[in-house]
Write an enzyme that holds these catalytic residues in place. Structure first.
Site, mmCIF file in Angstrom:
data_model
loop_
_atom_site.group_PDB
_atom_site.id
_atom_site.type_symbol
_atom_site.label_atom_id
_atom_site.label_comp_id
_atom_site.label_asym_id
_atom_site.label_seq_id
_atom_site.Cartn_x
_atom_site.Cartn_y
_atom_site.Cartn_z
ATOM 1 N N ASP A 293 0.195 0.800 -0.184
ATOM 2 C CA ASP A 293 1.154 0.428 -1.218
ATOM 3 C C ASP A 293 1.531 -1.043 -1.253
ATOM 4 O OD1 ASP A 293 2.439 0.506 1.192
ATOM 5 O OD2 ASP A 293 4.251 1.478 0.455
ATOM 6 N N GLU A 294 0.768 -1.902 -0.596
ATOM 7 C CA GLU A 294 1.155 -3.311 -0.621
ATOM 8 C C GLU A 294 -0.046 -4.229 -0.453
ATOM 9 O OE1 GLU A 294 3.600 -4.646 2.657
ATOM 10 O OE2 GLU A 294 2.950 -2.954 3.889
ATOM 11 N N ASP B 262 4.561 -4.807 -3.646
ATOM 12 C CA ASP B 262 4.904 -3.603 -2.888
ATOM 13 C C ASP B 262 5.313 -2.514 -3.865
ATOM 14 O OD1 ASP B 262 5.534 -1.824 -0.924
ATOM 15 O OD2 ASP B 262 7.041 -3.060 0.065
#
Length: 363
Positions: free
Chosen positions: A115-116, A13
């Site tokens: 973002d992950e 993350d």
């Protein structure tokens, strides 16, 4: 991805991703409270997309109205959302992850969003060291993209996902069956991935407030109160149980949607209908790029001050005809309560759910 020992799952993350991308472009803002949202004007209507850690110390968080964020942190720097920049940075991060090897073979990467992502070994992993690989991921992502990330280590996807927040920022944390209740047992149910505020309240009404209480609850009661599918699923969440594998199959969108927040409330019925038609036509352009027609239409209306309702309908036959879909979206205005139709409108949204691709959805 199974072996004689624990199958490790890592959840990567990016730390304050959107703010971090902006800081790379504006290094002079490092250390200052930065808020990204809307058009970057806190006097306008809009919500916070992300806030830097410095801004979060003032109580600024994602989803908060920009005006409230400005009151909480008057010295914050407000920046507009730049989706193309975040798309580019995200692609760079995911390419970095896919380039890694673990146990002598390429890793499996399941992208969850900008973002992950989940990362797992593609070989039996009895002798693989997840901590060493988590540290390597953080180093490689930073070296390639100049972005920091945190990594959760787990023996299931759920535990890895929850572990990431416990390692933030710029760190790692490990959650397994062995330490699950030690770490999570007394935390509120909302600490679990998949449980939000509404579900937390429903569980509290059943006397379930902590993760341990959820794990020790009667699955039959949960099924009766929360549904035959969701009830048992929440029970499994309480135990950290998750059998789903890390799957690199690209995500295929089920739907596309667009919404607009108006700086001045809309009160004229014809103007509201015109805006719905405009949004519908813009979403048609999105589904055309997917090559699949719409089977279902949804409408979202947010009234002043902040009251939101939604309506939807299934079309007689799938279509990507802009006029037909616009008419369907406008027709949903007639399904609003008479009292709601008199309220000033501050936001409109249109969502088109597409027919499944050939062969159905992989995940």
């Amino acid at each position: 991805m199974t072996g004689p020992a624990t199958t490790w799952v890592l959840h990567v993350d990016l730390d304050q991703f959107i703010a971090a991308v902006e800081l790379l472009r504006r290094p002079e803002l490092a250390g200052r409270p930065v808020v990204v949202g809307g058009r970057g004007d806190p006097t306008e209507r809009g919500v916070v997309s992300t806030a830097s850690y410095e801004a979060r110390e003032y109580g600024v968080g994602s989803g908060m109205p920009l005006r409230l964020a400005a009151r909480k942190c008057p010295d914050a720097v407000f920046l507009p959302v730049d989706k193309e920049a975040y798309d580019a940075s995200s692609a760079e991060v995911m390419a970095c992850l896919r380039s890694l090897t673990w146990g002598g073979a390429p890793v499996v990467v399941e992208v969850l969003g900008w973002d992950e992502a989940f990362v797992a070994a593609s070989v039996p992993d009895a002798d693989l060291d997840p901590q060493a690989f988590a540290d390597r991921i953080r180093e490689e992502v930073l070296a390639v993209t100049r972005l920091h990330c945190s990594v959760g280590i787990g023996d299931t996807k759920l535990r890895a996902k929850v572990a990431t927040d416990l390692g933030k920022p710029r760190g790692t944390f490990r959650l397994t069956a062995e330490n699950w209740f030690e770490v999570m047992g007394e935390r509120p149910t909302r600490a679990l991935w998949g449980i939000g505020g509404k579900t937390e309240k429903k569980l509290a009404a059943l006397g379930i407030e902590t993760v341990r209480q959820l794990a020790e609850s009667d699955a039959r009661i949960l099924a009766a109160e929360l549904g035959p599918t969701m009830g048992p699923w929440y029970h499994r969440l309480g135990r950290g149980a998750d059998t789903s594998p890390v799957d690199a199959t690209p995500w295929v969108p089920r739907a596309h949607g667009r919404e607009t927040t108006f700086q001045d409330d809309l009160v004229d019925a014809d103007r509201i209908a015109d805006e719905v038609r405009l949004l519908a036509r813009r979403v048609v352009e999105d589904i055309d790029r997917e090559g699949r027609p719409a089977a279902r239409v949804g409408l979202k209306v947010r009234f002043r001050p902040f009251f939101t309702v939604s309506r939807s309908l299934t079309l007689p036959a799938p279509t990507n005809n802009p006029a037909v879909l616009a008419d369907a979206a406008v027709s949903l205005l007639d399904r609003l309560d008479d009292r709601d139709r008199e309220r000033p409108v501050r936001l409109l949204g249109v969502r088109l759910e597409m027919v499944p691709p050939e062969g159905g959805y992989a995940r």
